[in-house]
Scaffold this active site. Structure first.
Site, PDB file in Angstrom:
ATOM      1  CB  THR A 139      -0.920   0.006   1.236  1.00 28.26           C
ATOM      2  OG1 THR A 139      -1.703  -1.185   1.228  1.00 28.26           O
ATOM      3  CG2 THR A 139      -1.828   1.207   1.241  1.00 28.26           C
ATOM      4  CB  CYS A 191      -5.622  -5.995   5.172  1.00 30.00           C
ATOM      5  SG  CYS A 191      -5.505  -4.233   5.536  1.00 30.00           S
ATOM      6  CG  ASP A 230      11.198 -11.479   8.751  1.00 27.43           C
ATOM      7  OD1 ASP A 230      10.616 -10.418   8.492  1.00 27.43           O
ATOM      8  OD2 ASP A 230      11.106 -12.062   9.842  1.00 27.43           O
TER       9      ASP A 230
END
Length: 608
Positions: A269, A352, A456
């Protein structure tokens, strides 16, 4: 994407909890950027939980944002310069005094317009901040000799005026969506009924177990007779039924996209915009996805939401990510995208963590609303034989209760073509390391569906370790690692580090700005949009530490960046965590900031 920001009603994003739609919408909100409202991502700092004051974290609220006033725009009748057709609107609110506009426009930002140099024509005309490179002595906008009007545009998607009118007047035919929803409801009810019957049978068998055991002990059947009886019985398939016939929904279905052994750029986003995706494609990203788009604004025909679906020609495999809380609304949005946009797959966001989305039953809340999730996946997957439907999820909602291993096999059964699993829960956000052992546990349960691991990865060594740790994972998705160093895709494919110099990194920023001016425009509004998104990206870029200067390589994504002095002044400036220094970098590329300009990053990217 538009540069303006406004806090908007929650239902404006993903709709009411019941998924109802409202027609129309305030036209003045076309410059408002969704999710910029980050007031919704964290509880207020003063809120209390368990009697303790919660620390403000994650995102910065009430940050100042530059707004471009509408009355400062030049009327479209004068963009090509003097001598054009007069404005036909009686109450036009734009500027009609060309000389006054040019006097107040500001200084030129350079001697060459990137858009004019690459395309042969700049559609911003005299409003372009590089206008002197493509205007004649009389101030008229010119076209280069190599300009070809028949050349197709480099970007596609977005919304046309005709489609916008149809959506706003509720004149779009959603018969297909209604049919697949009915079919999905039927299949869901049949599944529930079968589960209830199995429970009843299990209860009856439990009560009869002792009696049957005693009877079988008295009347054992010889082994040879048992074998003869089994040979006479028809073979019953075990597991899910597979239809091998030449008719039906899955008959002509072929794997349009191979999601295996790919490097996927995460839908990000705000920062995962089209210019940034172009940069990542140049460094070797295989699959890209647009920013999360909410289903209700798409169905309302809002231009700023449809802008998130735009695709560059370099994105050979491109998808759009949807978010919503109602299967009817999500399915209708998926149908419109399938029928009007050039996309290779559609992704459903059920991970989300934003509070505004979660509290209305969208995003990660769908992980606990399995009935709604089943209808959504079944119906969207059934819309098209050739358009894959994928799902992106987290491990669960709570840190101590992972549910992805239960959902993933169900999502595959419901028709999803692939699943992306982020190795953290909604509650964890980015406070813990991604759990790749759990990702592997979930991936091992999938039968044929590819599972994409996410979390990660900041170096090719991280990539190699994760693939060894999770051999059942089909591909890897990279998000923050690409924001910190977008050349990570190149490192992974070449299996070696690349340590760019400060000059190479600055040229990377210049390339991004050129792509931004091409995408958002080279006028004042477009320049400030490009600046804003550049500064947002810089809030991640500064975390990169050159390999030669790392204390304990390789750099870890959740470790606070070490302080260091660069090998030259530019490298030191790029490592600064001060937003004022990021503004200085932007001024080297996009000119002086407007008077009163200030910037506060949306994300706090220096957290552990």
């Amino acid at each position: 994407m538009e540069p303006g920001i406004c806090y908007i009603k929650p239902e404006y994003l993903i709709g009411e909890a019941n998924g109802s739609q409202q027609s129309g919408g305030n036209e003045g909100e076309s410059n408002k950027r969704k999710h910029e409202d980050d007031a919704d991502t964290q509880n207020e700092a003063g809120s209390k939980r368990g009697g303790k004051k919660e620390r403000k974290r994650g995102q910065n609220k009430n940050r100042p944002v530059f707004k471009d006033e509408r009355f400062s725009h030049l009327c479209h009748s004068l963009i090509e310069g003097p001598g054009g057709a007069p404005c036909a609107l009686q109450n036009c609110r734009y500027v009609h005094d060309l000389d006054a506009y040019l006097a107040a426009k500001g200084e030129e930002l350079g001697s060459e317009c990137y858009v004019y140099a690459t395309k042969g024509h700049c559609n911003r005309g005299v409003t372009c901040r590089f206008a002197k490179s493509h205007t004649d002595a009389e101030g008229r906008n010119i076209k280069a000799p190599h300009y070809n009007e028949q050349t197709p545009p480099t970007t596609c998607n977005g919304i046309s005026a005709e489609l916008q009118v149809r959506l706003r007047k509720h004149d779009y035919d959603f018969t297909r969506s209604k049919e697949v929803i009915k079919l999905a409801e039927k299949l869901r009810d049949e599944r529930k009924q079968a589960e209830q019957e199995k429970k009843q049978e299990a209860t009856q068998k439990t009560g009869q177990a002792a009696t049957e055991t005693a009877q079988e002990a008295k009347h054992e059947v010889p082994v040879d007779i048992q074998q003869e009886v089994m040979q006479d019985q028809p073979t019953k398939p075990i597991g899910s039924a597979i239809d091998d016939s030449t008719s039906g929904r899955d008959a002509p279905r072929k794997p349009v996209i191979d999601f295996r052994e790919k490097l996927v750029l995460s839908p990000l986003t705000t920062v995962g915009n089209l210019p940034f995706r172009r940069i990542c494609k140049e460094f070797g990203a295989d699959i890209t996805c647009g920013e999360m788009a909410c289903a209700v604004p798409l169905l309302k025909g809002l231009g700023q939401e449809w802008a998130l679906t735009k695709r560059h020609e370099s994105e050979d495999i491109f998808g759009v990510q949807l978010c919503g809380n109602n299967p009817n609304v999500i399915t209708q949005a998926a149908q419109v995208l399938h029928e009007t946009a050039r996309v290779d797959y559609i992704d459903l966001n059920i991970g989300c963590p934003i509070d505004l989305i979660y509290q209305q039953g969208g995003g990660s809340a769908l992980m606990r609303r399995t009935n709604i999730l089943e209808l959504t996946v079944r119906s969207c997957a059934a819309l098209s034989n050739k358009l894959p439907f994928t799902v992106k999820m987290r491990t669960g909602i709570y840190a101590d209760k992972s549910v992805a291993h239960e959902l993933l096999p169900l999502v595959e059964e419901w028709g999803a073509s692939a699943v992306t699993l982020h190795g953290r829960s909604r509650e964890q956000r980015y406070t813990k390391s991604a759990n790749w052992d759990y990702i592997e546990q979930c991936a091992a349960q999938a039968k044929e569906m590819p599972v994409i691991g996410n979390g990660d990865i900041l170096s090719y060594q991280d990539y190699v370790e994760r693939r060894e740790q999770a051999p059942h994972v089909s591909s890897v998705m990279i998000g923050r690692g690409a924001l910190i160093k977008p050349w990570i895709f190149q490192e992974i494919k070449e299996q070696k580090f690349w340590s760019p110099t400060s000059s190479q990194r600055f040229e990377l920023l210049r390339r991004y700005c050129n792509y931004g001016l091409e995408h958002w425009g080279s006028d004042t509004k477009g320049v400030e949009s490009t600046r804003r998104f550049l500064l947002e990206w810089q809030s991640f870029l500064y975390r990169y530490i050159p390999e030669d200067l790392q204390q304990s390589p390789p750099q870890k994504i959740n470790a606070r960046p070490q302080k260091y002095r660069g090998r030259d002044e530019m490298e030191t400036l790029m490592s600064s965590n001060n937003a004022a220094d990021w503004v200085k970098l932007s001024e080297m590329l996009l000119g002086t900031v407007p008077q009163g300009f200030s910037f506060v990053p949306k994300h706090k990217a220096n957290a552990f």
